[in-house]
Design a protein around this motif. Structure first.
Motif, mmCIF file in Angstrom:
data_model
loop_
_atom_site.group_PDB
_atom_site.id
_atom_site.type_symbol
_atom_site.label_atom_id
_atom_site.label_comp_id
_atom_site.label_asym_id
_atom_site.label_seq_id
_atom_site.Cartn_x
_atom_site.Cartn_y
_atom_site.Cartn_z
ATOM 1 N N ARG A 79 0.835 -1.207 0.000
ATOM 2 C CA ARG A 79 0.000 0.000 0.000
ATOM 3 C C ARG A 79 0.868 1.254 0.000
ATOM 4 O O ARG A 79 1.935 1.285 0.625
ATOM 5 C CB ARG A 79 -0.901 -0.022 1.239
ATOM 6 N N ALA A 80 0.410 2.274 -0.707
ATOM 7 C CA ALA A 80 1.121 3.553 -0.772
ATOM 8 C C ALA A 80 0.202 4.686 -0.330
ATOM 9 O O ALA A 80 -0.953 4.769 -0.779
ATOM 10 C CB ALA A 80 1.605 3.808 -2.194
ATOM 11 N N GLU A 120 4.578 7.072 0.981
ATOM 12 C CA GLU A 120 5.179 6.094 1.874
ATOM 13 C C GLU A 120 4.547 4.734 1.601
ATOM 14 O O GLU A 120 3.310 4.613 1.529
ATOM 15 C CB GLU A 120 5.006 6.492 3.341
ATOM 16 N N LEU A 121 5.394 3.707 1.460
ATOM 17 C CA LEU A 121 4.937 2.367 1.089
ATOM 18 C C LEU A 121 5.104 1.409 2.259
ATOM 19 O O LEU A 121 6.134 1.423 2.957
ATOM 20 C CB LEU A 121 5.733 1.839 -0.102
ATOM 21 N N LEU A 156 5.733 -1.674 -7.454
ATOM 22 C CA LEU A 156 4.290 -1.457 -7.581
ATOM 23 C C LEU A 156 3.630 -1.467 -6.214
ATOM 24 O O LEU A 156 3.986 -2.262 -5.336
ATOM 25 C CB LEU A 156 3.657 -2.550 -8.451
ATOM 26 N N ALA A 157 2.650 -0.585 -6.038
ATOM 27 C CA ALA A 157 1.879 -0.528 -4.795
ATOM 28 C C ALA A 157 0.489 0.029 -5.098
ATOM 29 O O ALA A 157 0.289 0.733 -6.091
ATOM 30 C CB ALA A 157 2.589 0.335 -3.759
ATOM 31 N N GLN A 158 -0.437 -0.291 -4.230
ATOM 32 C CA GLN A 158 -1.829 0.145 -4.396
ATOM 33 C C GLN A 158 -2.038 1.524 -3.761
ATOM 34 O O GLN A 158 -1.601 1.774 -2.637
ATOM 35 C CB GLN A 158 -2.780 -0.854 -3.719
ATOM 36 N N THR A 159 -2.708 2.403 -4.509
ATOM 37 C CA THR A 159 -3.214 3.660 -3.952
ATOM 38 C C THR A 159 -4.743 3.610 -4.012
ATOM 39 O O THR A 159 -5.330 2.606 -4.426
ATOM 40 C CB THR A 159 -2.701 4.868 -4.752
#
Length: 549
Positions: free
Chosen positions: A200-201, A214-215, A233-236
């Protein structure tokens, strides 16, 4: 009799002389010709110089780097968390040579016609000496299109990424002479399905492209964790997004990037692959929120191209070793290379190697012409076709080459066990076989012009009726959409072999193209060494046989 004389039980004879020190470029006629054919001839002096390095000091460094695997140190002697990976000096020697010769940077810093082809030739030679070090080289090379999406980020990072200086120090990028970029996409619950990622970001301020986030999360595979930054890669709130995550924060302190452990892998020993966690790690958004896959896709295309180069180069080194051994080893009073059945096997291996190289460098030419609609369509398709087919062919081909040496090919003093262990990673990395074949179907069905680009490239089979019949069969197979996913591997294989046959025909070496078509389109054999009668095997072997130059 003196006791020491009792130890001398026999005279050592019929042994193959060492190949160390050979110039890998000079002994590779197919590489020389295909580079010239696709406008990379201006780099011949660079390739010749690197061929000498790859066959000499870098070959020795490759053995040392694999005998001394990287070590992970989580803490220093005082108990401070440092997350450091230590490498043998031989690994740094390999990285330094590659970076100084422009392997991660050449097409971006000197984008003349043939630049991608020339760079592929350099990588092809480097991989033969040691393929594990190619992982960070590939990712650094492939990161450039993504970084260019944000001019402000590119202004800070590209001068270091494109520098021809290797700086392995674990310090902030502003203090470095050169930088490398890694990649961290895969999570344990999703694998290839990156949309299942849970990292998550959260925006630090207003958010948006180029802004800090921030991840928090984990990555099951982070390749080359000693790199200076990672595309990840991260989810926003808007979905999966792409970020650049550096090892150090702007104030010079360590980022919240923690290595959990190094992977204990089948091969690829010189390279460190790891599991990592982000615990509030600072990263900058590349591209739009929710468009992470679209942002990273060009990097993926470049890394898949390097999988083609990597597998082709492993096959070439295996062939070189087999030919060299058989040229010197005597059986029944004749060199192995003079024995009819061995000639069949070696010629078959040579065909496989050259066909892989031809398709790889043809892909390089397409990358050199991104504004050409036909070439862009070709590249979109062959990225997946070539990644699937060449990488699938490599393990069996290398195993057969190893068998040419008998038991000697199974011991670690030769390079062949290392080549064999290395081969599967190119097929697995950046999407395994099924992913590539489904991507072929996606490109052909959903992207305008790709199917037309394929059949424009194939034409009528360059006048060869055997290839012409194969092409007509391909057209019929694509018109039949029933169970097409079930048939995707066969379709992809048929496309790959058709393209290879056409390229070999077009190049004009009749002995090579005739033998390839007779065996791949009309042959009934399944193992290597089942070439039909009536072929010009002598010309095929002479073309690929190594000679000390």
């Amino acid at each position: 009799m003196q006791p020491h004389l009792l130890a001398e039980t026999h005279e050592v004879t019929n042994q193959v002389p060492p190949l160390e020190g050979a110039n890998l470029y000079r002994l590779d006629v197919p590489l020389q010709e295909w580079v010239q054919r696709y406008q990379g001839g201006w780099a011949e002096a660079r390739l010749d110089a690197y061929g000498a390095l790859a066959g000499g000091p870098l070959m020795m460094a490759g053995f040392l780097a694999n005998e001394n695997k990287p070590l992970f140190r989580s803490h220093d002697r005082y108990g401070h968390r440092i997350d450091q990976v230590d490498f043998h000096p031989a690994y740094h020697q390999l990285m330094q040579a590659a970076i100084e010769h422009g392997i991660p940077s050449l097409p971006w810093t000197d984008p003349r016609p043939g630049a991608h082809v020339a760079r592929a030739g350099l990588m092809y030679l480097h991989n033969q000496a040691e393929a594990g070090s190619s992982c960070p080289l590939t990712m650094t090379f492939a990161s450039v299109p993504a970084l260019k999406l944000r001019p402000d980020i590119a202004a800070k990072w590209l001068p270091k990424v494109l520098a021809t200086e290797y700086d392995p120090r674990n310090v902030p990028v502003g203090d470095k002479r050169g930088a490398t970029i890694g990649m961290a996409m895969t999570e344990k619950q999703g694998g290839t399905d990156v949309r299942a990622n849970t990292t998550r970001a959260w925006p630090v301020g207003a958010g948006g492209p180029g802004q800090p986030y921030e991840l928090v999360g984990h990555k099951w595979f982070c390749s080359a964790p000693m790199c200076d930054a990672f595309l990840t890669l991260a989810q926003t709130d808007k979905g999966l997004s792409c970020f650049l995550l550096p090892r150090h924060r702007p104030d010079g302190t360590r980022n919240a990037f923690y290595i959990q452990r190094l992977k204990n892998k089948l091969g690829n020993w010189a390279n460190a692959s790891s599991e990592v966690e982000y615990r509030g790690a600072l990263a900058w958004l590349i591209g739009e929120e929710g468009r992470g896959v679209a942002t990273i896709i060009e990097m993926v295309a470049m890394t898949r191209f390097d999988c083609m180069i990597g597998s082709s180069s492993l096959m070439r080194q295996a062939l070189t070793q087999a030919l060299h051994h058989c040229a010197h080893r005597q059986v029944g009073g004749r060199a192995l290379i003079e024995q009819p059945l061995m000639r069949n096997v070696l010629a078959d291996l040579a065909l496989e190697s050259e066909a892989a190289l031809a398709l790889t460098l043809r892909m390089g030419r397409a990358l050199d012409n991104p504004d050409d609609e036909q070439e862009a369509g070709f590249a979109r398709l062959v990225t997946a076709v070539g990644k699937y087919w060449i990488c699938k062919r490599a393990p069996n081909m290398i195993a057969e080459a190893s068998e040419c040496l008998g038991g000697a090919g199974y011991v670690e003093e030769t390079i062949l066990p290392r080549l064999y262990r290395e081969a599967p990673v190119n097929s697995i990395w950046e999407g395994s076989g099924n992913v590539q074949c489904l991507d072929v179907l996606r490109a052909l069905s959903k992207e305008p012009g790709v199917l037309d680009a394929l059949f424009a490239e194939l034409g009528d089979g360059h006048g060869d009726p055997r290839l012409g019949r194969h092409i007509e069969g391909l057209k019929a197979a694509f018109r039949d959409t029933e169970d097409i996913q079930y048939r995707a591997r066969q379709l992809t294989e048929d496309v790959a072999v058709a393209l290879q046959a056409k390229l070999l025909l077009e190049a004009g070496n009749a002995a090579v193209s005739d033998a390839f078509i007779a065996s791949r389109l009309e042959g009934r054999g399944h193992a290597y060494g089942t070439l039909p009668r009536g072929l010009d095997i002598g010309t095929v072997l002479a073309r690929s046989a190594p000679a000390r130059v």
